[in-house]
Design an enzyme around this catalytic site. Structure first.
Site, PDB file in Angstrom:
ATOM      1  N   LYS A  11       0.824  -1.217   0.000  1.00  0.00           N
ATOM      2  CA  LYS A  11       0.000   0.000   0.000  1.00  0.00           C
ATOM      3  C   LYS A  11       0.856   1.264   0.000  1.00  0.00           C
ATOM      4  CE  LYS A  11      -4.046  -2.169   2.147  1.00  0.00           C
ATOM      5  NZ  LYS A  11      -5.114  -2.010   3.178  1.00  0.00           N
ATOM      6  N   TYR A  51     -12.364  -1.545  -4.205  1.00  0.00           N
ATOM      7  CA  TYR A  51     -12.912  -1.739  -2.858  1.00  0.00           C
ATOM      8  C   TYR A  51     -14.431  -1.588  -2.821  1.00  0.00           C
ATOM      9  CZ  TYR A  51      -8.318  -1.925  -0.588  1.00  0.00           C
ATOM     10  OH  TYR A  51      -7.060  -2.303  -0.160  1.00  0.00           O
ATOM     11  N   THR A  93      -5.785  -6.819  10.509  1.00  0.00           N
ATOM     12  CA  THR A  93      -6.030  -5.525   9.861  1.00  0.00           C
ATOM     13  C   THR A  93      -5.471  -4.379  10.695  1.00  0.00           C
ATOM     14  OG1 THR A  93      -8.083  -6.492   9.011  1.00  0.00           O
ATOM     15  CG2 THR A  93      -7.830  -4.086   8.832  1.00  0.00           C
ATOM     16  N   ARG A 104       2.286  -6.593   8.858  1.00  0.00           N
ATOM     17  CA  ARG A 104       1.619  -5.399   9.407  1.00  0.00           C
ATOM     18  C   ARG A 104       2.219  -5.013  10.762  1.00  0.00           C
ATOM     19  NH1 ARG A 104      -4.458  -6.953   7.273  1.00  0.00           N
ATOM     20  NH2 ARG A 104      -4.481  -5.599   5.431  1.00  0.00           N
ATOM     21  N   ASN A 114      -2.182   0.383   6.538  1.00  0.00           N
ATOM     22  CA  ASN A 114      -1.711  -0.869   7.146  1.00  0.00           C
ATOM     23  C   ASN A 114      -0.833  -1.706   6.209  1.00  0.00           C
ATOM     24  OD1 ASN A 114      -3.706  -1.788   5.478  1.00  0.00           O
ATOM     25  ND2 ASN A 114      -4.947  -2.735   7.077  1.00  0.00           N
ATOM     26  N   HIS A 117      -2.216  -5.326   1.385  1.00  0.00           N
ATOM     27  CA  HIS A 117      -3.498  -5.991   1.114  1.00  0.00           C
ATOM     28  C   HIS A 117      -3.246  -7.470   0.866  1.00  0.00           C
ATOM     29  CE1 HIS A 117      -7.471  -6.821  -0.611  1.00  0.00           C
ATOM     30  NE2 HIS A 117      -6.833  -7.520  -1.533  1.00  0.00           N
ATOM     31  N   GLU A 128      -9.418 -10.042  -8.026  1.00  0.00           N
ATOM     32  CA  GLU A 128      -8.481  -8.940  -7.763  1.00  0.00           C
ATOM     33  C   GLU A 128      -7.242  -9.035  -8.657  1.00  0.00           C
ATOM     34  OE1 GLU A 128      -9.981  -8.477  -3.131  1.00  0.00           O
ATOM     35  OE2 GLU A 128      -7.935  -9.168  -3.505  1.00  0.00           O
TER      36      GLU A 128
END
Ligand code: IDP
Ligand code: MG
Length: 139
Positions: A11, A51, A93, A104, A114, A117, A128
Site C-alpha cells: 500500500k 474496494y 487488519t 503489518r 496498514n 493488502h 483482484e
C-alpha cells in the site's frame, strides 16, 4: 480445495516509507513465488472499484483517498494454501493486534495505513488479480 494463488498490494504508506524491498524479501522467504508484479497507482475511481465491496462502510471514502494517495505494488503470488497462508503472513487488519513478526506488525502504522493488502478468498484472489493483470502478464 484451497488454491495456489493470492493477490496482494504493497500500500502507499509502505511504498512511501521505502519498505518494498524488505516486504518482498519476507514474501519470498515465506515460500511465495511472484507470478505477476506491477508498480502502479490507483486513481480515486479505480480504488473505489477495487474496494466496491466496502462501499457501505464508514471508512470507505478515507480508504479510497488513502489507496489513491501514492504508488503501490500489485502482485499475484503462488504457494500451496496461498490465501490463508498469506493472510497469516500479513497479520491482523489493525497492526496493534497483528502478531509479532507479521508484515503489518513490522511495517504498518495504523488500521487504515496498514502496509499490505491480501485477498480473503480464492474467488476474490482471482477477481483482484484480474483487476490489475491481463492473462498475458501472469507467468
Ligand atoms: P483486510 O485488509 O485485513 O482484509 P478489510 O476489513 O477487508 O481488512 O478492510 C479493507 C481495508 O480497509 C483495510 O486493510 C484498511 O486499510 C481499511 N480499514 C478497515 N477497517 C478500517 C477502519 O475501521 N478504519 C479505517 N480503515 C479501515
Ligand atoms: Mg479484506
Amino acid at each position: 480445495m484451497a488454491g495456489k494463488l493470492t493477490f496482494t498490494m504493497i500500500k502507499p504508506d509502505a511504498v512511501e516509507n521505502n519498505h518494498i524491498g524488505a516486504i518482498l524479501q519476507k514474501i519470498n522467504e515465506a515460500g511465495f513465488r511472484i507470478k505477476a508484479m506491477k508498480y502502479t497507482r490507483l486513481t480515486k475511481e479505480t480504488a473505489g472499484q477495487f474496494y466496491a465491496i466496502h462501499s457501505e462502510r464508514g471508512f470507505f471514502n478515507d480508504l479510497v483517498t488513502f489507496m489513491s494517495s501514492g504508488p503501490i505494488v500489485a502482485a499475484i503470488l503462488e504457494k500451496d494454501n496461498a490465501v490463508a497462508d498469506f493472510r497469516e503472513l500479513i497479520g491482523a487488519t489493525d497492526p496493534t493486534k497483528a502478531a509479532p513478526g507479521t508484515i503489518r506488525a513490522m511495517f504498518a502504522k495504523s488500521i487504515d495505513a496498514n502496509a499490505m493488502h491480501g485477498s480473503d478468498s480464492d474467488e476474490n484472489a482471482e477477481i483482484e488479480g484480474n483487476f490489475f493483470f491481463s492473462k498475458l502478464e501472469q507467468f
